[in-house]
Write a protein that holds these residues in place. Structure first.
Motif, short mmCIF file in Angstrom:
data_model
loop_
_atom_site.label_atom_id
_atom_site.label_comp_id
_atom_site.label_asym_id
_atom_site.label_seq_id
_atom_site.Cartn_x
_atom_site.Cartn_y
_atom_site.Cartn_z
N THR A 231 9.54 -0.57 -5.86
CA THR A 231 10.14 -0.01 -7.06
C THR A 231 9.69 -0.73 -8.33
N ASP A 232 9.09 -1.92 -8.20
CA ASP A 232 8.67 -2.66 -9.39
C ASP A 232 7.16 -2.68 -9.57
N GLY A 233 6.48 -1.68 -9.02
CA GLY A 233 5.04 -1.56 -9.20
C GLY A 233 4.21 -2.19 -8.11
N PHE A 234 4.85 -2.88 -7.17
CA PHE A 234 4.10 -3.49 -6.06
C PHE A 234 3.69 -2.42 -5.05
N ARG A 235 2.48 -2.54 -4.53
CA ARG A 235 1.99 -1.66 -3.48
C ARG A 235 1.39 -2.51 -2.37
N ALA A 236 1.83 -2.28 -1.16
CA ALA A 236 1.30 -3.02 -0.02
C ALA A 236 -0.13 -2.61 0.27
N SER A 237 -0.89 -3.50 0.88
CA SER A 237 -2.29 -3.22 1.20
C SER A 237 -2.39 -2.19 2.32
N VAL A 238 -3.55 -1.56 2.37
CA VAL A 238 -3.82 -0.58 3.43
C VAL A 238 -3.75 -1.26 4.80
N GLU A 239 -4.21 -2.50 4.88
CA GLU A 239 -4.22 -3.21 6.16
C GLU A 239 -2.81 -3.42 6.69
N VAL A 240 -1.88 -3.83 5.83
CA VAL A 240 -0.49 -4.03 6.25
C VAL A 240 0.12 -2.71 6.69
N LEU A 241 -0.07 -1.68 5.91
CA LEU A 241 0.51 -0.38 6.25
C LEU A 241 -0.04 0.14 7.57
N ALA A 242 -1.32 -0.13 7.84
CA ALA A 242 -1.91 0.31 9.11
C ALA A 242 -1.29 -0.44 10.28
N GLN A 243 -1.06 -1.75 10.12
CA GLN A 243 -0.40 -2.52 11.19
C GLN A 243 1.00 -1.97 11.47
N VAL A 244 1.72 -1.66 10.42
CA VAL A 244 3.08 -1.14 10.59
C VAL A 244 3.05 0.22 11.28
N THR A 245 2.11 1.05 10.88
CA THR A 245 1.99 2.37 11.51
C THR A 245 1.66 2.25 12.99
N LEU B 51 2.83 -9.02 4.08
CA LEU B 51 3.56 -8.24 3.09
C LEU B 51 4.32 -9.15 2.13
N ALA B 52 5.00 -10.17 2.67
CA ALA B 52 5.75 -11.09 1.81
C ALA B 52 4.83 -11.84 0.86
N LEU B 53 3.66 -12.25 1.35
CA LEU B 53 2.72 -12.98 0.50
C LEU B 53 2.10 -12.06 -0.55
N GLU B 54 1.78 -10.83 -0.18
CA GLU B 54 1.25 -9.88 -1.16
C GLU B 54 2.26 -9.63 -2.27
N ARG B 55 3.51 -9.46 -1.87
CA ARG B 55 4.53 -9.22 -2.87
C ARG B 55 4.75 -10.45 -3.74
N ALA B 56 4.71 -11.65 -3.13
CA ALA B 56 4.85 -12.88 -3.91
C ALA B 56 3.74 -13.00 -4.94
N ASN B 57 2.51 -12.74 -4.54
CA ASN B 57 1.39 -12.82 -5.49
C ASN B 57 1.54 -11.82 -6.62
N HIS B 58 2.06 -10.62 -6.29
CA HIS B 58 2.32 -9.63 -7.33
C HIS B 58 3.35 -10.15 -8.32
N GLN B 59 4.42 -10.72 -7.82
CA GLN B 59 5.47 -11.22 -8.70
C GLN B 59 5.00 -12.42 -9.53
N ILE B 60 4.22 -13.29 -8.89
CA ILE B 60 3.68 -14.46 -9.62
C ILE B 60 2.80 -13.99 -10.78
N GLY B 61 1.96 -12.99 -10.51
CA GLY B 61 1.10 -12.46 -11.58
C GLY B 61 1.90 -11.86 -12.71
N ALA B 62 2.95 -11.09 -12.36
CA ALA B 62 3.77 -10.48 -13.40
C ALA B 62 4.52 -11.53 -14.21
N ARG B 63 4.99 -12.56 -13.52
CA ARG B 63 5.73 -13.62 -14.21
C ARG B 63 4.81 -14.44 -15.11
#
Length: 462
Positions: free
Chosen positions: A104-118, A154-166
């Motif tokens: 909801t805050d502009g973060f998008r998970a990588s294709v690789e993570v989504l493929a693992q989940v699928t 996923l947690a690390l991707e989201r963390a990097n997104h938040q760090i960049g925004a901050r």
């Protein structure tokens, strides 16, 4: 009594007699309430009048390590639940919820993570009542082997997104990175110079026994030197702690008159905060109050209020930290609390509360404090290893309290085997038995200095 039963196919055997439970049942809020019985591959526990419960268990996850994982909240069934299937299903549910919330805050998970989940979702779809438990357990293991690394990535991707925004809005201008500054500057070079080059804050030892070794006789020369030395180098300072049950000096009667203890606390806090007024920016006003308390639940809130209000009165500019530990709450399932020199002569379990209940009730009672401090130790002594995805979810959950969060203590081992210098061995609960690092789990393999560094790199990003 309703009973919840699981069957494990990992070959792992858990020890229900451990002082700190490595396997426990918890309610829908994650509050531990009982250690289940273990009979070979079967795990069973009574849930009382609760409609259901979740099992939290230190589990050997294929190709990932041995980390504590939860199942979902389950109801008693006619046949045992297949443990790896339920662990994988809950991890998938948590990842799905995280993806929905985090995107909801502009973060998008990588294709690789989504493929693992699928792929993991498709594997769990193969679980069937028509299949044998053994076969279903293999599907659960396979799904976990995808979902655990997917969750961490996923947690690390989201963390990097938040760090960049901050970073983009200057959010790190007052970021504090600190450490235990007890040895400096007396420890000499090169340590002192390295410390002040790396860190911009330091925690100082305000333990009661060190600062007032006998009644009314304060010993503050060492702290005075440290405060001046750190101030001359521009470091922010924190005093730890003003009140901690396990750090009262021998001359204090911890089981005596509560009013007399409060008077001693008032005298101590006033003296310290007035002496260092304007020179110590933070104080841990109380430490581990929610799970090391022998005075009853209501006293833990009032003691927190007492110290916090005194700091505000004596040094209004100092920020007040309420410091909590064992954040995942295993301690709620244990039966008795061992202290340094005495067994507690009351039912201590009635005096312990989960940390979220402690925080909620502080806020409900209007206890005034500034910062929520969190300790997180993993894989040492009796504190079990969690993965980075669970760490991320935990910190997200703290956000609902509306307080700034400080990570006040953190650690994981650097090697396997017994280490007499491991600080966790100084606690009474560890001296009951010499622990090895892996007794409390491990992450991606046995602990090594490199593994320690890799974990902490990800941990601090999250």
């Amino acid at each position: 009594m309703a009973t919840l039963t699981f069957r494990s196919f990992s070959g792992k055997r858990w020890d229900p007699s451990r002082w700190q439970p490595e396997i426990y049942l918890a309610d829908e809020r994650g509050h531990a309430f009982v250690v289940p019985e273990v009979d070979g591959p079967y795990i069973s526990g009574e849930i009382g009048s609760r409609p259901g419960a979740a099992l939290h268990v230190r589990f050997p996850a294929p190709s990932f390590g041995e980390v504590t994982l939860p199942t979902g909240v389950l109801v008693p069934a006619d046949r045992p639940y297949v443990l790896p299937v339920e662990l994988a299903a809950e991890r998938l549910r948590r990842i799905d919820r995280a993806l929905e919330t985090w995107q909801t805050d502009g973060f998008r998970a990588s294709v690789e993570v989504l493929a693992q989940v699928t792929n993991a979702r498709a594997i769990l779809d193969a679980v069937s009542q028509e299949e044998s438990d053994e076969r279903n357990a293999r599907w659960g293991d396979l799904a976990l082997s995808l979902l655990l690394p997917a969750g961490e990535t996923l947690a690390l991707e989201r963390a990097n997104h938040q760090i960049g925004a901050r970073r983009a809005v200057g959010g790190f201008d007052r970021f504090l990175l600190g450490c235990n500054g007890f040895p400096y500057p007396d420890a000499g070079e090169p340590g002192a110079s390295l410390f002040t080059r790396l860190f911009n804050s330091a925690t100082l030892a305000f333990y009661w026994g060190r600062t007032e070794p006998s009644p009314g006789k304060y010993v503050l020369d060492g702290l005075e030197q440290q405060v001046e030395w750190l101030a001359s180098r521009g470091l922010v300072k924190k005093g730890h702690p003003l009140f901690w049950l396990l750090a009262m000096p021998d001359w204090v009667d911890r089981f005596g008159d509560p009013a007399a203890l409060d008077d001693l606390v008032r005298r101590r806090v006033r003296h310290l905060c007035e002496h260092f007024r304007g020179r110590v920016e933070y104080y841990d006003v109380v430490n581990e109050m929610h799970n090391w308390n022998i005075y009853g639940e209501e006293r833990m809130y009032e003691q927190t209020r007492l110290v916090s209000d005194l700091v505000k009165e004596c040094d209004p500019d100092a920020l007040r930290v309420v410091n909590i530990n064992e954040p995942f709450g295993e301690y709620m399932a244990r039966d008795v609390l061992h202290l340094d020199r005495t067994m507690v002569p009351i039912d201590v379990k009635k005096s312990l509360v989960p940390l979220d209940v402690y925080i909620e009730r502080l806020l409900e009672r209007g206890v005034d404090f500034d910062v929520l401090g969190v300790q997180m130790y993993f894989g040492a002594g009796a504190v079990f290893t969690r993965d980075l995805f669970e760490v991320s979810l935990f910190f997200d959950g703290l956000g609902r309290f509306g307080k700034p969060i400080h990570l006040t203590e953190a650690g994981v081992p650097s090697q396997e085997g017994e280490d007499p210098k491991d600080s966790s061995h100084s606690h009474n609960y560890c001296s009951l038995r010499p622990w090895r690092a892996s007794d409390a789990g491990f992450w991606h393999g046995p602990w090594t200095p490199m593994r320690q560094a890799e974990f902490l790199d990800g941990f601090y990003r999250v």
